[in-house]
Design a protein around this motif. Structure first.
Motif, mmCIF file in Angstrom:
data_model
loop_
_atom_site.group_PDB
_atom_site.id
_atom_site.type_symbol
_atom_site.label_atom_id
_atom_site.label_comp_id
_atom_site.label_asym_id
_atom_site.label_seq_id
_atom_site.Cartn_x
_atom_site.Cartn_y
_atom_site.Cartn_z
ATOM 1 N N THR A 35 0.828 -1.196 0.000
ATOM 2 C CA THR A 35 0.000 0.000 0.000
ATOM 3 C C THR A 35 0.864 1.248 0.000
ATOM 4 O O THR A 35 1.991 1.236 0.508
ATOM 5 C CB THR A 35 -0.937 0.022 1.223
ATOM 6 O OG1 THR A 35 -1.750 1.189 1.192
ATOM 7 C CG2 THR A 35 -0.141 -0.008 2.529
ATOM 8 N N ARG A 36 0.332 2.312 -0.548
ATOM 9 C CA ARG A 36 1.073 3.572 -0.642
ATOM 10 C C ARG A 36 0.756 4.533 0.493
ATOM 11 O O ARG A 36 1.476 5.515 0.682
ATOM 12 C CB ARG A 36 0.772 4.256 -1.974
ATOM 13 C CG ARG A 36 1.298 3.497 -3.192
ATOM 14 C CD ARG A 36 1.049 4.289 -4.464
ATOM 15 N NE ARG A 36 1.594 3.604 -5.624
ATOM 16 C CZ ARG A 36 1.543 4.089 -6.877
ATOM 17 N NH1 ARG A 36 0.972 5.262 -7.109
ATOM 18 N NH2 ARG A 36 2.056 3.391 -7.883
ATOM 19 N N GLU A 37 -0.313 4.315 1.207
ATOM 20 C CA GLU A 37 -0.693 5.244 2.267
ATOM 21 C C GLU A 37 -1.303 4.479 3.433
ATOM 22 O O GLU A 37 -1.720 3.328 3.296
ATOM 23 C CB GLU A 37 -1.683 6.281 1.750
ATOM 24 C CG GLU A 37 -2.971 5.682 1.213
ATOM 25 C CD GLU A 37 -3.894 6.728 0.619
ATOM 26 O OE1 GLU A 37 -5.086 6.433 0.466
ATOM 27 O OE2 GLU A 37 -3.408 7.831 0.298
ATOM 28 N N VAL A 38 -1.347 5.152 4.578
ATOM 29 C CA VAL A 38 -1.905 4.552 5.778
ATOM 30 C C VAL A 38 -3.421 4.628 5.715
ATOM 31 O O VAL A 38 -3.994 5.699 5.534
ATOM 32 C CB VAL A 38 -1.391 5.276 7.040
ATOM 33 C CG1 VAL A 38 -2.030 4.687 8.285
ATOM 34 C CG2 VAL A 38 0.124 5.207 7.120
ATOM 35 N N ASN A 39 -4.079 3.512 5.851
ATOM 36 C CA ASN A 39 -5.538 3.458 5.921
ATOM 37 C C ASN A 39 -5.924 3.379 7.395
ATOM 38 O O ASN A 39 -5.880 2.313 8.006
ATOM 39 C CB ASN A 39 -6.056 2.237 5.151
ATOM 40 C CG ASN A 39 -7.572 2.238 5.035
ATOM 41 O OD1 ASN A 39 -8.274 2.526 5.997
ATOM 42 N ND2 ASN A 39 -8.068 1.923 3.861
ATOM 43 N N ASP A 40 -6.287 4.540 7.957
ATOM 44 C CA ASP A 40 -6.559 4.594 9.388
ATOM 45 C C ASP A 40 -7.744 3.723 9.791
ATOM 46 O O ASP A 40 -7.735 3.114 10.865
ATOM 47 C CB ASP A 40 -6.817 6.050 9.821
ATOM 48 C CG ASP A 40 -5.532 6.862 9.902
ATOM 49 O OD1 ASP A 40 -4.490 6.268 10.240
ATOM 50 O OD2 ASP A 40 -5.572 8.073 9.638
ATOM 51 N N LYS A 41 -8.749 3.649 8.956
ATOM 52 C CA LYS A 41 -9.922 2.844 9.302
ATOM 53 C C LYS A 41 -9.545 1.370 9.408
ATOM 54 O O LYS A 41 -9.926 0.686 10.379
ATOM 55 C CB LYS A 41 -11.022 3.025 8.257
ATOM 56 C CG LYS A 41 -12.300 2.255 8.581
ATOM 57 C CD LYS A 41 -13.375 2.530 7.546
ATOM 58 C CE LYS A 41 -14.661 1.772 7.885
ATOM 59 N NZ LYS A 41 -15.736 2.052 6.890
ATOM 60 N N PHE A 42 -8.800 0.884 8.441
ATOM 61 C CA PHE A 42 -8.386 -0.521 8.459
ATOM 62 C C PHE A 42 -7.489 -0.803 9.660
ATOM 63 O O PHE A 42 -7.632 -1.827 10.337
ATOM 64 C CB PHE A 42 -7.657 -0.852 7.159
ATOM 65 C CG PHE A 42 -7.180 -2.267 7.061
ATOM 66 C CD1 PHE A 42 -8.088 -3.310 6.971
ATOM 67 C CD2 PHE A 42 -5.823 -2.563 7.077
ATOM 68 C CE1 PHE A 42 -7.655 -4.630 6.883
ATOM 69 C CE2 PHE A 42 -5.379 -3.869 6.991
ATOM 70 C CZ PHE A 42 -6.303 -4.910 6.892
ATOM 71 N N LEU A 43 -6.571 0.132 9.952
ATOM 72 C CA LEU A 43 -5.659 -0.066 11.067
ATOM 73 C C LEU A 43 -6.409 -0.034 12.392
ATOM 74 O O LEU A 43 -6.116 -0.823 13.307
ATOM 75 C CB LEU A 43 -4.575 1.016 11.039
ATOM 76 C CG LEU A 43 -3.295 0.736 11.837
ATOM 77 C CD1 LEU A 43 -2.719 -0.621 11.494
ATOM 78 C CD2 LEU A 43 -2.276 1.836 11.581
ATOM 79 N N ASP A 44 -7.393 0.849 12.524
ATOM 80 C CA ASP A 44 -8.212 0.886 13.738
ATOM 81 C C ASP A 44 -8.972 -0.424 13.920
ATOM 82 O O ASP A 44 -9.099 -0.939 15.035
ATOM 83 C CB ASP A 44 -9.205 2.052 13.681
ATOM 84 C CG ASP A 44 -8.535 3.401 13.885
ATOM 85 O OD1 ASP A 44 -7.401 3.435 14.381
ATOM 86 O OD2 ASP A 44 -9.157 4.424 13.535
ATOM 87 N N MET A 45 -9.482 -0.964 12.824
ATOM 88 C CA MET A 45 -10.196 -2.241 12.901
ATOM 89 C C MET A 45 -9.271 -3.358 13.356
ATOM 90 O O MET A 45 -9.622 -4.156 14.229
ATOM 91 C CB MET A 45 -10.796 -2.576 11.527
ATOM 92 C CG MET A 45 -11.935 -1.669 11.096
ATOM 93 S SD MET A 45 -12.379 -1.906 9.351
ATOM 94 C CE MET A 45 -12.847 -3.650 9.341
ATOM 95 N N MET A 46 -8.088 -3.420 12.766
ATOM 96 C CA MET A 46 -7.153 -4.485 13.105
ATOM 97 C C MET A 46 -6.643 -4.372 14.545
ATOM 98 O O MET A 46 -6.485 -5.379 15.240
ATOM 99 C CB MET A 46 -5.968 -4.467 12.130
ATOM 100 C CG MET A 46 -6.326 -4.849 10.704
ATOM 101 S SD MET A 46 -6.939 -6.572 10.566
ATOM 102 C CE MET A 46 -8.714 -6.315 10.601
#
Length: 272
Positions: A35-46
């Motif tokens: 991935t090229r950028e941080v996906n905050d929603k996905f990271l919060d879920m994980m």
């Protein structure tokens, strides 16, 4: 120290288990290459999922066995679990105040630890997740160390292996939680992956400490199990959960926490 199921010594089992969890940290950190950028929603879920796994493991894999191993305590079977749990929180609290680190999504003014203001934020992020892995490594070491002093080592080994499996699963988002923010700050993918993976290297080290303590001081087993549980709960409440509540994804992060809790509960009850 006795041999256990599959003919492996508890020391070797603990080493294999923590190498597995460390590898899973590297697997999570490797997401930075995709991935090229941080996906905050996905990271919060994980991270919510990881928090749920840690909470469930703290009870079913650590506190419950601590109580079961305290039936002959003269004060009460609750005593070792209560004392160990509180000491575990104080143990990580001490590290929290000593080791310089920064929580994910925290402002510059919220850097913590000794001389944290003198460190780069990228360094503080790595130290933060490294701090997470100390109680996880201790928990695995203590769980496998219990094999030598238990009348049913095969059952204890199954429970310890389940604990390692659960921690390995939740180490995937923890590896991501280091490498992806580092990439977002401009670090190269290779360096972001490396530091994300290395944040988990303390797990085998902490496991050695845990298994040594139990091997030579088996009467403290219930206290040690509860200590690992208290340390893990401190980390979840002090950092993991708060870090998922600041980007507007709190509801889905909580649902993922419940999923993680449920998965670990199923694994522990069915396999442990």
């Amino acid at each position: 120290m006795i041999d256990t199921f599959m003919g492996f010594d508890p020391w070797l089992q603990a080493l294999v288990a923590t190498l597995f969890t460390w590898t899973m940290t590297g697997l999570g950190a490797a997401v930075v290459f995709l991935t090229r950028e941080v996906n905050d929603k996905f990271l919060d879920m994980m991270l919510g999922f990881a928090g749920g796994v840690m909470i469930a493991a703290s009870f079913w894999s650590l506190l419950a066995p601590a109580i079961e191993n305290s039936q002959n305590n003269p004060i009460g079977e609750w005593f070792p679990a209560a004392v160990g749990f509180l000491l575990g929180g104080l143990f990580i609290y001490g590290f929290d105040k000593l080791i310089p680190h920064a929580h994910r999504n925290s402002p510059e003014s919220r850097m913590e630890g000794w001389r944290a203001e003198r460190k780069r934020r990228s360094t503080l992020l790595v130290f933060s997740l490294t701090l997470h892995n100390i109680p996880e490594g201790l928990a695995i070491g203590i769980a496998f160390g219990a094999l030598a002093s238990n009348a049913d080592p095969a059952a204890v080994a199954a429970g310890a292996a389940t604990l390692a499996l659960g921690i390995g699963i939740q180490n995937i988002p923890e590896g991501m939680a280091v490498s992806m923010p580092l990439r977002g700050e401009g670090m190269s993918r290779t360096k972001s992956f490396f530091f994300g993976w290395m944040s988990g290297i303390v797990e085998p080290m902490a496991a050695v400490i845990g298994i040594i303590a139990i091997s030579f001081m088996s009467p403290v087993l219930p206290y040690a199990l509860a200590l690992a549980a208290g340390a893990m709960i401190f980390v979840v409440v002090e950092e993991v959960i708060p870090s998922t509540q600041k980007n507007g994804h709190s509801d889905i992060a909580v649902m993922c926490l419940m999923l993680g809790f449920t998965l670990m509960m199923i694994l522990d009850v069915a396999l442990g």
